[in-house]
Scaffold this motif. Structure first.
Motif, PDB file in Angstrom:
ATOM      1  N   LEU A   1     -47.184  58.727 -13.466  1.00 50.38           N
ATOM      2  CA  LEU A   1     -46.670  57.611 -12.675  1.00 50.38           C
ATOM      3  C   LEU A   1     -45.151  57.674 -12.552  1.00 50.38           C
ATOM      4  CD1 LEU A   1     -48.844  54.557 -13.848  1.00 50.38           C
ATOM      5  CD2 LEU A   1     -49.194  56.094 -11.897  1.00 50.38           C
ATOM      6  N   GLY A   2     -44.465  58.124 -13.614  1.00 51.03           N
ATOM      7  CA  GLY A   2     -43.020  58.300 -13.521  1.00 51.03           C
ATOM      8  C   GLY A   2     -42.644  59.355 -12.498  1.00 51.03           C
ATOM      9  N   ILE A   3     -43.399  60.445 -12.458  1.00 50.94           N
ATOM     10  CA  ILE A   3     -43.160  61.503 -11.470  1.00 50.94           C
ATOM     11  C   ILE A   3     -43.401  60.978 -10.059  1.00 50.94           C
ATOM     12  CG2 ILE A   3     -44.055  63.710 -10.619  1.00 50.94           C
ATOM     13  CD1 ILE A   3     -44.609  64.410 -13.601  1.00 50.94           C
ATOM     14  N   LEU A   4     -44.486  60.220  -9.889  1.00 49.97           N
ATOM     15  CA  LEU A   4     -44.783  59.658  -8.567  1.00 49.97           C
ATOM     16  C   LEU A   4     -43.717  58.656  -8.148  1.00 49.97           C
ATOM     17  CD1 LEU A   4     -48.648  59.116  -8.951  1.00 49.97           C
ATOM     18  CD2 LEU A   4     -47.450  61.053  -7.901  1.00 49.97           C
ATOM     19  N   GLY A   5     -43.204  57.899  -9.120  1.00 49.55           N
ATOM     20  CA  GLY A   5     -42.124  56.962  -8.820  1.00 49.55           C
ATOM     21  C   GLY A   5     -40.875  57.683  -8.337  1.00 49.55           C
ATOM     22  N   ALA A   6     -40.563  58.827  -8.959  1.00 43.93           N
ATOM     23  CA  ALA A   6     -39.404  59.612  -8.523  1.00 43.93           C
ATOM     24  C   ALA A   6     -39.610  60.126  -7.092  1.00 43.93           C
ATOM     25  CB  ALA A   6     -39.182  60.780  -9.485  1.00 43.93           C
ATOM     26  N   ILE A   7     -40.818  60.586  -6.804  1.00 44.03           N
ATOM     27  CA  ILE A   7     -41.102  61.090  -5.451  1.00 44.03           C
ATOM     28  C   ILE A   7     -40.950  59.976  -4.418  1.00 44.03           C
ATOM     29  CG2 ILE A   7     -42.937  62.006  -3.962  1.00 44.03           C
ATOM     30  CD1 ILE A   7     -44.002  63.498  -6.459  1.00 44.03           C
ATOM     31  N   ALA A   8     -41.438  58.778  -4.758  1.00 44.74           N
ATOM     32  CA  ALA A   8     -41.396  57.657  -3.812  1.00 44.74           C
ATOM     33  C   ALA A   8     -40.050  56.946  -3.789  1.00 44.74           C
ATOM     34  CB  ALA A   8     -42.499  56.660  -4.155  1.00 44.74           C
ATOM     35  N   GLY A   9     -39.139  57.297  -4.715  1.00 40.20           N
ATOM     36  CA  GLY A   9     -37.820  56.655  -4.730  1.00 40.20           C
ATOM     37  C   GLY A   9     -37.801  55.298  -5.405  1.00 40.20           C
ATOM     38  N   LEU A  10     -38.691  55.101  -6.388  1.00 34.90           N
ATOM     39  CA  LEU A  10     -38.736  53.837  -7.121  1.00 34.90           C
ATOM     40  C   LEU A  10     -37.873  53.922  -8.377  1.00 34.90           C
ATOM     41  CD1 LEU A  10     -42.575  53.164  -6.840  1.00 34.90           C
ATOM     42  CD2 LEU A  10     -40.749  52.171  -5.439  1.00 34.90           C
ATOM     43  N   GLU A  11     -37.248  52.812  -8.755  1.00 30.75           N
ATOM     44  CA  GLU A  11     -36.346  52.810  -9.901  1.00 30.75           C
ATOM     45  C   GLU A  11     -37.102  52.990 -11.215  1.00 30.75           C
ATOM     46  OE1 GLU A  11     -34.101  49.204  -9.790  1.00 30.75           O
ATOM     47  OE2 GLU A  11     -32.501  50.113  -8.595  1.00 30.75           O
TER      48      GLU A  11
END
Length: 257
Positions: A39-49
């Protein structure tokens, strides 16, 4: 809700998915990519803090914690990745208040995983994530546990799927939650979980087990763990695993959790 199953192959030269139960000495790593790390990796891809302050979950976790994912290890040795031990000095000032801090860290070498996602395309964040993965773009640099372990992907795909219960022995490509087995142990004292595997001759057969984080305890801010398995044996249809998806083009099942 308009779900669609996509996958992409994440790779890195090194990876450290640190286990939280060791504070000194050798710091071990989980072998498998687990859901909170993904989920952290996906957050980085989507530009989430990410994490901004104590006692508050980051934006990526709040936005994606209910996203269904599946994880298939690639280029592994019977479920395992090669590990090496790296020793280094942490030169951050606060870490050396009482002398030099020497860190001894177990590190994965060339870990790789095929990640399956079931994003809801009516959700703007998940729709953006879907588009970014298929186009090979990331807002922030994804990494495997530490920012020195940058990750990348070159292969992504959208899958035709069907939701059907297997009626005969079936191959399961992903790791799966052992606790999701609908077992008969309540009525059979001699029940054995291995009865759910089709133990037919398989070249280099193996069964791999690991206890992995699946989410967070939102009161204690600690990992919640689950028992996972991964095998190249077929499973019997009596396994009754939840959230199975059949990929007809690949002729295999994946489990999302």
């Amino acid at each position: 809700m308009r779900p669609t199953l996509i996958s992409f192959d994440l790779r890195a030269g090194f990876g450290v998915f640190k286990k939280p139960d060791v504070n000194e000495g050798l710091q071990p790593t989980f072998n498998m990519l687990h859901k909170p790390a993904l989920l952290g990796i996906l957050g980085a891809i989507a530009g989430l803090e990410g994490y901004q302050q104590r006692s508050e979950f980051p934006a990526y976790y709040r936005a994606l914690k209910n996203l269904k994912v599946g994880i298939e290890p690639l280029d592994h040795e019977k479920g395992n990745f090669t590990k090496t031990v790296i020793k280094y000095t942490n030169t951050v000032g606060y870490a050396n208040a009482d002398g030099n801090l020497i860190v001894t860290e177990q590190t994965l070498r060339s870990p790789a995983y095929r990640c399956y996602l079931l994003p809801d395309l009516d959700n703007p964040v998940q729709a953006r994530l879907h588009d970014s993965i298929l186009s090979g773009e990331a807002e922030f640099l994804p990494y495997f546990g530490k920012n020195e372990c940058s990750a990348w992907w070159e292969t992504s795909a959208e899958h035709e799927v069907s939701i059907e219960s297997p009626t005969e022995s079936f191959a399961l490509a992903t790791i799966f939650k052992r606790g999701d087995w609908t077992v008969r142990e309540e009525i059979e004292d001699n029940f054995d979980a291995f009865d759910l595997l089709d133990i037919a001759p398989v070249a280099d057969s193996f069964i791999y087990f690991e206890r992995l984080p699946v989410s967070f305890d939102e009161r204690l801010f600690q990992y919640q763990l689950g028992d996972f398995a991964f095998t190249n044996f077929n499973l019997k249809p009596t396994a009754h695993l939840d959230n199975l998806f059949f990929l007809p083009n690949e002729q295999k099942y994946v489990q999302l959790f």
